[in-house]
Design a protein around this motif. Structure first.
Motif, PDB file in Angstrom:
ATOM      1  N   LEU A 265       0.822  -1.210   0.000  1.00 43.79           N
ATOM      2  CA  LEU A 265       0.000   0.000   0.000  1.00 43.79           C
ATOM      3  C   LEU A 265       0.856   1.260   0.000  1.00 43.79           C
ATOM      4  CD1 LEU A 265      -2.728  -1.226   2.479  1.00 43.79           C
ATOM      5  CD2 LEU A 265      -3.132  -0.516   0.131  1.00 43.79           C
TER       6      LEU A 265
ATOM      7  N   TYR B 177      -0.818   4.997  -0.555  1.00 47.32           N
ATOM      8  CA  TYR B 177      -1.941   5.063   0.369  1.00 47.32           C
ATOM      9  C   TYR B 177      -1.413   5.358   1.769  1.00 47.32           C
ATOM     10  CZ  TYR B 177      -5.345   3.335  -3.006  1.00 47.32           C
ATOM     11  OH  TYR B 177      -6.177   3.213  -4.100  1.00 47.32           O
TER      12      TYR B 177
ATOM     13  N   TRP C 289      -5.816   3.973   4.201  1.00 49.72           N
ATOM     14  CA  TRP C 289      -6.004   2.571   4.555  1.00 49.72           C
ATOM     15  C   TRP C 289      -5.926   2.416   6.058  1.00 49.72           C
ATOM     16  CZ3 TRP C 289      -2.455  -0.899   6.815  1.00 49.72           C
ATOM     17  CH2 TRP C 289      -1.130  -0.443   6.949  1.00 49.72           C
TER      18      TRP C 289
ATOM     19  N   VAL D  50      -9.187  -0.295   2.527  1.00 49.33           N
ATOM     20  CA  VAL D  50      -8.588   0.729   1.685  1.00 49.33           C
ATOM     21  C   VAL D  50      -9.720   1.596   1.132  1.00 49.33           C
ATOM     22  CG1 VAL D  50      -7.242   1.161  -0.395  1.00 49.33           C
ATOM     23  CG2 VAL D  50      -6.663  -0.771   1.069  1.00 49.33           C
TER      24      VAL D  50
END
Length: 631
Positions: free
Chosen positions: A246, A251, A310, A334
């Motif tokens: 991620l 994120y 996330w 997410v």
């Protein structure tokens, strides 16, 4: 031991596979192919079966057909053996069997997997053809896409549903087989063929097992594992894999509260019973993370433009409607806000595929995707369903009537024979999609095909939460009724309602508990990877202080490495064994007298054991940095 009898169910199609003996060639030239097809054509005049798809490869043949009776199927294979094999042996001056043992067969659940099995047969390639990107010359592929007419082919009912005319059906089928076949489906198909099992949904298989009083699902090879590594270590490794991926997709992690206020909207999950707090207050245990992210977006309006977040942690849900039994589960979610195009959905699907691929699970997972259109289009579909089922409500069971009022689309997924018959003539959600929704969904599917992410468009997949437009789920049928690994989609309308302002929102949740069970079920070696780079063991209690000092110095020198001190005070040999179980790359043993002029250094990879001074040990650790995995 007698051979297991083949599973046969009247009316169900079967996938048949015959392999050349020792993988030998069974079709050398065009004459061989034409002779075999002539044998197959004569068999169709003698025995009762409907042939839906076939492919002839140099060392293999596959057929998808629906036999009239069990005897017709066995006689068809016998006819091929008695007609083609003697002709082949005489032509090439050989003798003996041409085929490798018994033929492999698999029953197919028509509604869920008939077209997938037909796609598997029509696009079956040899190794050389696959490298060149060709299509099999001797196949029903050309007939089913409308380019060549073959009299032997009888279209199945599921194929006929693709369009109203042969041209429409050929166009839709040609488009359908352009997407790559999921490795999970290919593996399941081959397992079902090898074990003479049924390819179907878990619910369908369980219902058939109750009727036949015998197993119909493929079994897992090998004995179950009796020992697993430290569960805390396994969970830390799994969560770290997701966090690293991620971060590469930019994120940002957020922390969400464990307790939520009772006023939260429950559009995303079933609401738990209030949790009593001191002072007469009450709250809800966190049931999911989407609402927490929306609250954060509401508190920080600048995040509404574009933000990618996330979260992970423990979630709670009621196991019964009374709320008396609460169970916890691990989830990683997410969310992305402020992205209107289909690109964000495509990125998230690619991210999920990369995550499962990094775990080595791509052969065990399957992406199912569907589109429900806008909120207004889905509401029109639900209204049409209620009107369709209204004449039958007098014979409905109480739970059916409740489902009709709340979520009528769930009636389409029922295994009840009456509802299954009505499903074939019930309204379809695709009939209510507008031009913009269709174009948007087609664009997503074309992009997934181009970047080689396998998927299946599931027309019976409907959102259990407040999703609109795109909805998707990842499943693994090895886990039976707990097959759901990931769920997500777009929820613009619901997010806009909660925030009282227009906003675009798209997200998904990874169910970490079933993912961990799948990793253990498939015995993935990834769970055994090293989690500790260096373990420092004092040779005696008197050497503990010096061992701590060495550990502190190494942590300053090598901040990238994980370095652990052993405080168990067991014998050195036992400590070394435990350190190896932890996956320690290097093990340093401090002398019992605590004088750390020289230490014993064990290198797991090279198997070397040497006595070196601290400076030499640091030099060896430095050289090993290049071999350490980078997150």
């Amino acid at each position: 031991m007698s051979r297991t009898s083949r599973v046969y169910v009247q009316g169900l199609p079967q996938l048949i596979q015959l392999n050349g003996h020792n993988n030998d060639i069974v079709f050398h030239d065009d004459e061989d192919y034409l002779t075999f097809l002539n044998c197959l054509r004569k068999a169709g005049e003698t025995f009762d079966f409907a042939l839906h798809a076939w492919t002839l490869l140099p060392n293999q043949l596959m057929m998808l057909l629906t036999p009239g009776t069990k005897e017709d199927l066995s006689r068809l294979v016998q006819h091929i053996g008695r007609r083609y094999v003697p002709w082949f042996n005489q032509k090439y001056h050989r003798s003996g069997s041409l085929w490798e043992g018994r033929y492999n067969s698999s029953l197919i659940e028509p509604e869920a997997y008939l077209l997938i099995a037909q796609k598997f047969v029509d696009t079956r390639l040899g190794e050389r053809q696959a490298v060149r990107g060709e299509r099999p010359a001797w196949s029903s592929y050309w007939n089913n896409i409308g380019e060549r007419q073959q009299q032997m082919i009888t279209p199945h009912e599921q194929y006929l549903r693709l369009g109203n005319t042969p041209q429409e059906r050929a166009i839709q089928y040609a488009r359908f087989i352009q997407s790559p076949l999921s490795p999970s489906i290919e593996k399941r198909l081959q397992d079902c063929l090898n074990q003479n099992r049924l390819l179907g949904t878990p619910q369908y298989c369980q219902r058939l097992e109750r009727q036949l009083h015998r197993p119909v699902q493929p079994r897992q090879a090998g004995r179950p594992r009796k020992y697993f590594h430290n569960q805390v270590t396994d969970w830390a490794w799994l969560e770290n894999q997701a966090a690293c991926l991620l971060s590469r997709y930019c994120y940002q992690e957020v922390r969400l509260p464990l307790l939520e206020s009772e006023g939260n909207n429950a559009a995303f999950t079933a609401t738990n019973e209030p949790f009593p707090l001191a002072g007469g207050h009450s709250a809800l245990l966190r049931g999911e993370g989407t609402m927490g992210c929306l609250q954060m977006i509401n508190q920080h309006p600048h995040l509404q433009s574009t933000s990618k977040l996330w979260y992970q942690g423990v979630m709670f849900r009621s196991t019964e409607n009374t709320g008396e039994h609460i169970e916890q589960y691990q989830q990683l979610g997410v969310e992305a806000f402020g992205f209107a195009g289909v690109d964000i959905e495509l990125e998230q699907l690619v991210l999920q595929y990369d995550f499962f691929k990094s775990l080595g699970l791509q052969e065990n997972v399957e992406l199912k995707i569907s589109s429900t259109g806008t909120q207004q289009e889905f509401a029109a579909f639900r209204a049409a369903l209620r009107a369709f089922y209204q004449p039958f409500t007098s014979i409905f069971e109480p739970e059916w009537a409740e489902c009709l009022a709340m979520q009528p689309e769930n009636l389409l997924r029922s295994d009840n024979p009456l509802l299954a018959k009505l499903r074939s003539i019930a309204p379809a959600v695709g009939d209510f999609l507008g031009e913009e929704s269709r174009r948007r969904f087609d664009c997503l599917l074309e992009s997934l095909t181009k970047i080689h992410v396998p998927f299946e468009v599931d027309r019976w997949l409907y959102p259990s939460n407040a999703y609109c437009q795109t909805h998707f789920e990842w499943h693994c049928d090895k886990l039976m009724e707990h097959s759901l690994l990931c769920r997500g989609g777009r929820y613009d309308d619901c997010a806009s309602t909660v925030l009282e302002t227009p906003i675009q929102a798209c997200g998904f949740a990874l169910m970490l508990d079933p993912i961990m069970r799948l990793l253990r079920l498939t015995d993935k070696h990834l769970l055994k990877q090293q989690v500790t780079d260096v373990v420092i063991i004092p040779g005696s209690p008197a050497a503990s202080t010096e061992a701590l000092s060495i550990g502190r110095s190494l942590r300053k020198t090598f901040p990238q490495m994980s370095i652990a001190n052993d405080f168990s005070h067991m014998r050195v040999n036992a400590c070394v064994r435990n350190a190896r179980r932890l996956g320690g790359r290097f093990i340093i043993v401090v002398p019992p007298d605590g004088a750390a002029t020289e230490v014993a250094l064990y290198d797991r990879d090279s198997g070397e054991e040497q006595t070196v001074n601290i400076a030499k040990a640091i030099s060896i650790l430095s050289r090993s940095l290049n071999a350490l995995p980078v997150c």
